[in-house]
Design an enzyme around this catalytic site. Sequence first.
Site, PDB file in Angstrom:
ATOM      1  NE  ARG A 166      -3.253   2.262  -7.344  1.00 22.51           N
ATOM      2  CZ  ARG A 166      -3.881   2.813  -8.373  1.00 22.51           C
ATOM      3  NH1 ARG A 166      -5.171   2.639  -8.538  1.00 22.51           N
ATOM      4  NH2 ARG A 166      -3.235   3.548  -9.249  1.00 22.51           N
ATOM      5  CG  ASN A 190      -3.376   4.652  -4.586  1.00 24.33           C
ATOM      6  OD1 ASN A 190      -2.782   3.743  -4.024  1.00 24.33           O
ATOM      7  ND2 ASN A 190      -2.916   5.243  -5.665  1.00 24.33           N
TER       8      ASN A 190
END
Length: 99
Positions: free
Chosen positions: A20, A38
């Site tokens: 990320r 996520n």
Amino acid sequence: MAKMASRFYVTGLVQGVGFRYWTSGRAQHHGLTGWVRNRRDGRVEVLVFGEKEKLDLLERELAEGPPGAMVQSVEPAPVTPEEAELTARATGFEQTPTV
């Protein structure tokens, strides 16, 4: 150049490896807006807005991922008109909570 929104689901070893954070950096580098998060099923979801050529470039980069990631696939998915409008109005790119 026309701008648009895209969604990608990234599968493989993509959680717990800085994916990320890395995605945020790549999107910001390309001047894209949107978010990355996520998912509880182990995937990473990316919703991004910008010029098509830069979205295509990010999609190729997602397929490689950061060091430590092992990407199996990057799957494009539909974006609702509401999501496209929200990402078009966004002022940056952020990491959002897991869903």
